[in-house]
Write an enzyme that holds these catalytic residues in place. Structure first.
Site, PDB file in Angstrom:
ATOM      1  CG  HIS A   1      26.950-122.555  32.060  1.00 23.56           C
ATOM      2  ND1 HIS A   1      26.618-122.393  33.387  1.00 23.56           N
ATOM      3  CD2 HIS A   1      27.292-121.310  31.628  1.00 23.56           C
ATOM      4  CE1 HIS A   1      26.737-121.120  33.731  1.00 23.56           C
ATOM      5  NE2 HIS A   1      27.158-120.448  32.687  1.00 23.56           N
TER       6      HIS A   1
ATOM      7  CG  ASP B   1      25.063-117.880  33.855  1.00 23.86           C
ATOM      8  OD1 ASP B   1      25.233-118.121  35.055  1.00 23.86           O
ATOM      9  OD2 ASP B   1      25.990-117.848  33.033  1.00 23.86           O
TER      10      ASP B   1
ATOM     11  CG  HIS C   1      28.595-121.408  37.694  1.00 19.38           C
ATOM     12  ND1 HIS C   1      27.869-120.819  38.689  1.00 19.38           N
ATOM     13  CD2 HIS C   1      28.433-120.647  36.585  1.00 19.38           C
ATOM     14  CE1 HIS C   1      27.280-119.747  38.201  1.00 19.38           C
ATOM     15  NE2 HIS C   1      27.599-119.621  36.936  1.00 19.38           N
TER      16      HIS C   1
ATOM     17  CG  ASN D   1      31.836-113.500  39.032  1.00 22.63           C
ATOM     18  OD1 ASN D   1      32.825-113.347  39.730  1.00 22.63           O
ATOM     19  ND2 ASN D   1      31.217-112.503  38.439  1.00 22.63           N
TER      20      ASN D   1
ATOM     21  CG  ASP E   1      30.628-120.044  33.470  1.00 23.05           C
ATOM     22  OD1 ASP E   1      30.001-119.433  32.584  1.00 23.05           O
ATOM     23  OD2 ASP E   1      30.917-119.543  34.572  1.00 23.05           O
TER      24      ASP E   1
HETATM   25 ZN   LIG Z   1      27.056-118.035  35.801  1.00 19.79          ZN
END
Ligand SMILES: [Zn+2]
Length: 426
Positions: A60, A152, A232, A278, A305
């Site tokens: 990610h 995402d 996440h 986020n 992320d």
């Molecule tokens: Zn995300």
């Protein structure tokens, strides 16, 4: 071309092989694992005192390319990955344009081929333009080489569209990666709803906004038989939901990020927009539940992320600054500091969540040390202390809440396809 890694402490969560060993790499592949290997014609890399394991896999990241190259490019993102010990990364499709058709998938592969050697795997968008209206052509995306599907950043709000996505993705052997937040509940709010949001007199993003979507996706996965992966995960109840549905045998997996097991919403008070992300940083009870979920196997993967933004953007006031933080160059250090040195987990259990598990979810043949397999390896010192200095990042993004923090655990070498693509101190 031979490279001999001498005297490293091998950690392989898959085979259980451990202890001090040598690794011979030949023509980009792992040729021999053994003790006291001697190859006079090989280049020798002394790894004594260091840990050797399969190159890290981050499923990610956001590389902002195409369209937002002032934040990051596939080249600088891949370099940041190499600095962090990652040899494989999967990049989210929320670029401009979105990766929602084969041409865009090919663009990512083309740019990645010119990068430092880190394997960059494209994730395709679930909906055209990530607009949440109509599904993309999953079959065409799969043929072009995507390793998963996700909207995402712009999570799929329409349950019916998500249901169709899970059914069709299943037919293509692809997992849907779901950013779980109900858009109406979180709006564009900057912080967790709770003590800090009240103190700052700001509207907050409530935990229930995440949990309600995790529940929806878990139920849809159960009903369709499709594979869903929760991105996440950040709240205690969301972890409990995944745990419950896993016990039922539903095809659900999940990931968390270092910031969710190391930081709380209190960071907002001292770091402002630098701690805006986020889903938002939550409470200590949530942090404790995330660690518990990592320990008992509910949480499968640790990802970054990685979300670079420019210094100007992050200098804006909390309510106007974009969400996200970079993570590739601090991930291993933060994880070892909090989970390993924090005495929560064994090294091999941690590394499994940063190598094999994410590779399995993406269904790519990575994340393990296998004879004959690609020589993708990270060598690190689990005990070396260092201080995070964002000015030294290879990433264009310097937006980290860990700036100035002392971490224990440092990447020394990253090797991809047998070539040393990062060496600490160079
Ligand atoms: Zn995300």
């Amino acid at each position: 071309m031979k490279l001999l890694i001498k005297q490293g402490r091998l950690v392989d969560p898959v085979s259980g092989i451990g202890g001090i060993m040598d690794v011979l790499i030949e023509d980009g592949k792992i040729a021999v694992l053994g003790s006291d290997l001697m190859y006079p014609d090989a280049q020798v890399l002394d790894a004594s005192g260091l840990t050797v394991c399969a190159g890290l896999v981050d499923m990610h990241v956001h590389f902002r390319d195409p369209g937002l190259e002032y934040k990051e490019t596939i080249g600088t993102g891949a370099a940041a990955a190499a600095h962090g010990g990652f040899t494989s990364v999967a990049c989210m499709p929320n670029t401009k344009p979105a990766v929602d058709c084969p041409e865009q998938v090919e663009y990512v592969y083309r740019k990645a081929a010119d990068a430092c050697g880190v394997h960059v795997w494209p994730i395709g968008a679930v909906s055209v333009g990530e607009r949440g209206q109509e599904l993309t052509d999953f079959e065409a995306l799969k043929k072009a080489g995507v390793v998963a599907l996700s909207d995402d950043g712009m999570p799929v709000q329409n349950a019916n569209l998500m249901r169709d996505a899970l059914i069709l993705a299943h037919r293509q052997d692809l997992t849907v990666l779901s950013h779980c937040e109900d858009a109406e509940m979180v709006k564009n709010y900057a912080v967790n709803e709770g003590r800090i949001s009240r103190q700052l007199r700001l509207p907050g993003r409530p935990a229930i906004a995440e949990e309600i979507m995790v529940a929806r996706d878990a139920m849809l996965a159960e009903e369709t038989g499709g594979a869903v992966h929760i991105c996440h995960i950040s709240t205690a109840k969301a972890v409990a939901l995944v745990r419950r549905y896993k016990k039922k045998g539903v095809h659900i997996t999940c990931e968390t990020c270092p910031q969710y097991f190391s930081l709380t919403e209190d960071e907002i008070l001292t770091q402002g927009s630098m701690a805006r992300v986020n889903p938002p940083l939550r409470t200590q009870a949530d942090v404790d539940a995330i660690i518990e979920g990592l320990k008992d196997g509910t949480i499968d993967a640790i990802v970054t992320d990685h979300a670079p933004h420019s210094a100007e953007e992050k200098a804006r006031p909390l309510e106007e600054a974009p969400s996200g933080m970079v993570g590739l160059e601090t991930s291993l250090g933060v994880t070892l500091t909090y989970l390993y040195h924090g005495r929560h987990m064994a090294l091999s259990d941690i590394l499994r969540k940063m190598t094999l598990n994410p590779a399995c979810i993406l269904r790519i043949n990575k994340g393990r040390l296998a004879i004959g397999g690609d020589a993708d390896i990270v060598i690190f010192d689990p005990d070396e202390e260092w201080t995070v200095d964002p000015a030294k990042f290879a990433s264009k993004g310097r937006n980290t809440p860990f700036a100035g923090r002392k971490l224990k655990g440092k990447v020394k070498y990253t090797i991809a396809n047998g070539a040393i693509i990062y060496r600490d101190g160079d």
